[in-house]
Write a protein that holds these residues in place. Sequence first.
Motif, PDB file in Angstrom:
ATOM      1  N   ARG A 268       2.230   1.986  -3.405  1.00 55.05           N
ATOM      2  CA  ARG A 268       1.242   2.610  -4.287  1.00 55.05           C
ATOM      3  C   ARG A 268       1.052   4.100  -3.950  1.00 55.05           C
ATOM      4  O   ARG A 268       0.944   4.951  -4.841  1.00 55.05           O
ATOM      5  CB  ARG A 268      -0.108   1.897  -4.145  1.00 55.05           C
ATOM      6  CG  ARG A 268      -0.164   0.487  -4.648  1.00 55.05           C
ATOM      7  CD  ARG A 268      -0.069   0.417  -6.151  1.00 55.05           C
ATOM      8  NE  ARG A 268       1.282   0.068  -6.580  1.00 55.05           N
ATOM      9  CZ  ARG A 268       1.799   0.391  -7.719  1.00 55.05           C
ATOM     10  NH1 ARG A 268       1.116   1.132  -8.579  1.00 55.05           N
ATOM     11  NH2 ARG A 268       3.017   0.027  -8.039  1.00 55.05           N
TER      12      ARG A 268
ATOM     13  N   LEU B 188      -6.464   5.835   0.238  1.00 54.54           N
ATOM     14  CA  LEU B 188      -5.447   4.778   0.289  1.00 54.54           C
ATOM     15  C   LEU B 188      -4.439   5.045   1.394  1.00 54.54           C
ATOM     16  O   LEU B 188      -4.044   4.118   2.129  1.00 54.54           O
ATOM     17  CB  LEU B 188      -4.749   4.687  -1.072  1.00 54.54           C
ATOM     18  CG  LEU B 188      -3.657   3.625  -1.218  1.00 54.54           C
ATOM     19  CD1 LEU B 188      -4.213   2.234  -0.931  1.00 54.54           C
ATOM     20  CD2 LEU B 188      -3.044   3.669  -2.612  1.00 54.54           C
TER      21      LEU B 188
ATOM     22  N   GLY C 145       0.814  -1.213   0.000  1.00 50.30           N
ATOM     23  CA  GLY C 145       0.000   0.000   0.000  1.00 50.30           C
ATOM     24  C   GLY C 145       0.845   1.260   0.000  1.00 50.30           C
ATOM     25  O   GLY C 145       0.543   2.234  -0.718  1.00 50.30           O
TER      26      GLY C 145
ATOM     27  N   ASN D 196      -5.912   4.102   4.783  1.00 51.29           N
ATOM     28  CA  ASN D 196      -5.854   2.654   5.056  1.00 51.29           C
ATOM     29  C   ASN D 196      -4.453   2.219   5.462  1.00 51.29           C
ATOM     30  O   ASN D 196      -4.275   1.430   6.397  1.00 51.29           O
ATOM     31  CB  ASN D 196      -6.302   1.871   3.816  1.00 51.29           C
ATOM     32  CG  ASN D 196      -7.775   2.057   3.522  1.00 51.29           C
ATOM     33  OD1 ASN D 196      -8.571   2.280   4.435  1.00 51.29           O
ATOM     34  ND2 ASN D 196      -8.161   1.962   2.242  1.00 51.29           N
TER      35      ASN D 196
END
Length: 540
Positions: free
Chosen positions: A197, A277, A194, A280
Amino acid sequence: MANVDYLLFESAVGFSVFEVVHQADTVGLELPEVKEAMKSLDKFGKMIQLRSFNPWTSAAHGLEAINLVSEGIMPEYLKQTLELNLPQTSGKKSKIVLGVVDKRLAGEISSTFPGVQCEAADTSEVVAALLRGIRLHASKLLKGLQEGDINRAQLGLGHAYSRAKVKFSVHKNDNHIIQGIATLDALDKGINQGAMRVREWYGWHFPELIRIVSDNGLYAKLVLAIGNKTTLNDESVDDIANILNQDQDKAEAIVQAAKVSMGQDISESDLTMVKDLASNVSKMADYRRILAESLDKKMGDVAPNLQVILGTPVAARLISHAGSLTNLAKYPASTLQILGAEKALFRALKTKGATPKYGLLYQSTFIGRAGPKVKGRISRYLANKCSIASRIDNFSEHPTKRFGEVMREQLEQRLEWYAKGVKPMKNAEAMDKAVKAILEDDDGDLDIDNEQIAHPSSASAKEKKDKKDKKDKKRKSVAAEDVEMTEVKSEKKEKKDKKDKKDKKDKKRKSIAAEDVEMVDAGADGEHKKKKKRKSVAAE
């Protein structure tokens, strides 16, 4: 294969013993007629005959018996049942063949009753077929049972047995450690993916932030706090510093980098997706920190010595790979050393190559600090210490980390010995040091006989003295026997030398006598020749 005389049927309602009246051979079991006869109660009832059925006295009694049978131990109730219903034989001339389900229980029965030879269902097809038929018709063959009694007993006993197995723990519960380290590894993988990204996506807008902040969790929190870089100004330094643990220099560097950033603009919709994102990732990073703290505390309660030596992550991975702390304590040090490198081990055995020197232990700092030539030696030494620590942690009622601290000190000294030649601490000194530290920390929880440690009993001193006297006597007797043996050997050698000298003299005397005889014979032949010559001359 010997004919089966009796069958032991272990059911959820009790133990039962059947006598085999008619037995089909192994080849005949595959015939359709025999299979149909097994399914028919009328025909199968002629093959066997019930000798005894002993039901459980209570549900707790049945659970206790099943627990013992599952571990390969014969309950006293079963022993009495077999003594009453099997013929008494010494086993010298002939043995009774008893068919059972579990081969471990078969070995226990054979060792207890010398006149009984057990055949397990795993090794005998006849026993397996007969027990299968009894299980099929058990409700009709066992007397005193009503319809559905066996099914209800199986359900209740199965639940009780499973419940006891789930709750069972020798000293402490290490299942949470296994689940915790597995979750931690999964979180690490998710956070890394994550964060990668987020960095790549937000980097198009603010690429300079990557060089300033390297931590994944902090980077995600900064993405949420900054948002669009154009909104940053000098007043934002304090807010960013709060996220960076009051690091004013980094906060000012971020604000200055935002002013001269080369990144492209970003739309509100894209920024919202990036923030979701990043949110998270930030939540996973926070949960990972909380889980790591909980795992560290749990390891301090369950395996403190192993934790001190290896650290929380490596020690938890060892326990997880072994299945439990009890299994890890049962492993020898050689197995613990290569735990986690099973594929490399079997590949090396198959190709006859070099076997691996370490598995999960390679993640320990001790192997990383060791030189290339001594990595295998320090790995073996580390495995020895970890094996001892795991056993102390598993079998101690009140585990303490004092042994782990002393063994870690030994590991540090062993590294110095490999590097500089400094002599390390001996094991006896290390254990004495750990015991003294435990006695100093004792606040009454430990059941320790201090008088026995400080002043050993006279009986133990007397035993030591007796052992020493026995050793001295044995040493003296051995020395006396050695002296006697040397004297006997010297006497034998002297006799042998005398005999050899005598034999040599006899040989020499015989050879001289033989030479004299030859000389006399030669002189007589010469005189005879001279006379013949004289006569021939006179004749001429």
